[in-house]
Design an enzyme around this catalytic site. Structure first.
Site, PDB file in Angstrom:
ATOM      1  N   LYS A  50       6.571 -22.884  -4.558  1.00 11.86           N
ATOM      2  CA  LYS A  50       5.295 -23.535  -4.246  1.00 11.86           C
ATOM      3  C   LYS A  50       4.148 -22.757  -4.890  1.00 11.86           C
ATOM      4  O   LYS A  50       3.239 -23.330  -5.478  1.00 11.86           O
ATOM      5  CB  LYS A  50       5.109 -23.636  -2.724  1.00 11.86           C
ATOM      6  CG  LYS A  50       5.990 -24.712  -2.104  1.00 11.86           C
ATOM      7  CD  LYS A  50       6.077 -24.622  -0.595  1.00 11.86           C
ATOM      8  CE  LYS A  50       7.118 -25.617  -0.071  1.00 11.86           C
ATOM      9  NZ  LYS A  50       7.408 -25.498   1.353  1.00 11.86           N
ATOM     10  N   GLN A  94       5.756 -22.078   6.448  1.00 13.14           N
ATOM     11  CA  GLN A  94       7.124 -22.393   6.013  1.00 13.14           C
ATOM     12  C   GLN A  94       8.057 -22.429   7.228  1.00 13.14           C
ATOM     13  O   GLN A  94       8.133 -21.469   7.992  1.00 13.14           O
ATOM     14  CB  GLN A  94       7.598 -21.335   4.999  1.00 13.14           C
ATOM     15  CG  GLN A  94       8.951 -21.627   4.395  1.00 13.14           C
ATOM     16  CD  GLN A  94       8.983 -22.908   3.562  1.00 13.14           C
ATOM     17  OE1 GLN A  94       8.089 -23.181   2.777  1.00 13.14           O
ATOM     18  NE2 GLN A  94      10.013 -23.722   3.757  1.00 13.14           N
ATOM     19  N   ASP A 117       0.904 -30.204   5.049  1.00 11.99           N
ATOM     20  CA  ASP A 117       2.273 -30.664   5.298  1.00 11.99           C
ATOM     21  C   ASP A 117       2.276 -31.961   6.106  1.00 11.99           C
ATOM     22  O   ASP A 117       3.308 -32.623   6.221  1.00 11.99           O
ATOM     23  CB  ASP A 117       3.061 -29.594   6.078  1.00 11.99           C
ATOM     24  CG  ASP A 117       4.060 -28.859   5.188  1.00 11.99           C
ATOM     25  OD1 ASP A 117       4.423 -29.416   4.133  1.00 11.99           O
ATOM     26  OD2 ASP A 117       4.458 -27.746   5.552  1.00 11.99           O
TER      27      ASP A 117
END
Ligand code: NAD
Length: 286
Positions: A50, A94, A117
């Site tokens: 990422k 994460q 997200d």
């Protein structure tokens, strides 16, 4: 075969141009903060990828790597600090988190406007009423694939297998926004094969290798395989290969289009994360 890698790469190229315009207009780059707690090897790889992709499109990235024993309060304090930092437009935690840290508590602490997200209940709520702002990256990536290939969606019968908050549920809601007739199947659904045979669009997000067989698929259907499963290689070495949830070779003979694993949905997830970060920065700037 749907080449997710090529489509994601074209999307990133387009994003780079949009980021350049953003920087020229505002004098700063969109910034993504990534929090990784612990040393799960797969998570570390995802975080590294990422960060790399962020830099490729010209965004700033700030990585916060915390030891596995970090207390929940410390993670929440960090999120509060990032919520108030004007250089940070997106915050990503994460997953999975270590078991002593509450995933829901942590995700709820992220400012919805920085929730790239799309897991915050506020963003899930916007999606549920048909007005997605920041949609979860993997299902949004699947929709982007279908759009790029001009696959007609209105009125089509879509089956989503899997009902997770990260993939299955938001996928079904996005397909509903596209005017599909949507069915969601899960571990307690009966006659899965028959449900599949009715689907024009089939999205599989379960985590069981080769769950969906070729003879389950309606001829000409579009198959999006989200699953990522690591199988030990046949030669008994430590190597492994990655497969999806669909028996690819069988399904490819029947489907009109199908995503491979790897190289299908996976690359789109990161591209859509970057797109969400740019979107969050644009909304904040305006
Ligand atoms: P999850 O474990 O949270 O959810 C799995 C879902 O599958 C559940 O809703 C469960 O009810 C359903 N299920 C389980 N067994 C079933 C069965 N026999 N028949 C029908 N449904 C069944 O998983 P998740 O986070 O949604 O991820 C699903 C898969 O997608 C995993 O392989 C994961 O690695 C992969 N994934 C890929 C990406 C990507 O970028 N490509 C992103 C996220 C997840």
């Amino acid at each position: 075969m749907i080449d997710g890698k090529a489509i994601a790469s074209a999307l990133c190229k387009d994003l780079k141009t949009r980021v350049d315009h953003f920087k020229a207009r505002h004098g700063y780059a969109p910034g993504l903060a990534v929090i990784l707690v612990g040393e799960d090897p797969a998570s570390a790889i995802y975080v590294r990828r990422k960060g790399e992709q962020c830099r490729v499109v010209g965004m700033e990235t700030m990585e916060h790597r915390l030891p596995v024993e970090t207390r929940e309060e410390t993670v929440l304090e960090l999120i509060q600090r990032l919520n108030g930092d004007s250089a940070v437009h997106g915050i990503l935690v994460q997953l999975p988190l270590p078991p002593h840290i509450g995933t829901r508590t942590v995700l709820a602490a992220i400012a919805p406007s920085k929730d790239v997200d799309g897991f915050h209940v506020t963003n899930a709520g916007w999606l549920a009423i048909g007005e997605p702002t920041l949609a979860p990256c993997t299902p949004w990536g699947c929709i982007r694939l279908l759009h790029t290939l001009n696959i007609p969606l209105r009125g089509e019968r879509a089956l989503v297998i899997g009902r997770s908050v990260i993939v299955g549920r938001p996928m079904a809601q996005l397909l509903l926004i596209e005017d599909c007739t949507v069915t969601i199947a899960h571990r307690y659904s009966e006659n899965l094969a028959d449900l599949c045979r009715e689907a024009d669009i089939l999205v599989v997000a379960v985590g069981i290798p080769n769950l969906v067989r070729g003879d389950w698929i309606k001829p000409g259907a579009v198959v999006i395989d989200v699953g990522i499963n690591r199988l030990q290689s046949a030669d008994g070495t430590n190597g492994h290969r990655i497969v999806g949830d669909v028996a690819f070779d069988e399904a490819a003979r029947v489907a009109s289009a199908i995503t491979p694993v790897p190289g299908g949905v996976g690359p789109m997830t990161i591209a859509c994360l970057l797109e969400n970060t740019l979107r969050a920065a644009e909304i904040a700037a305006n």
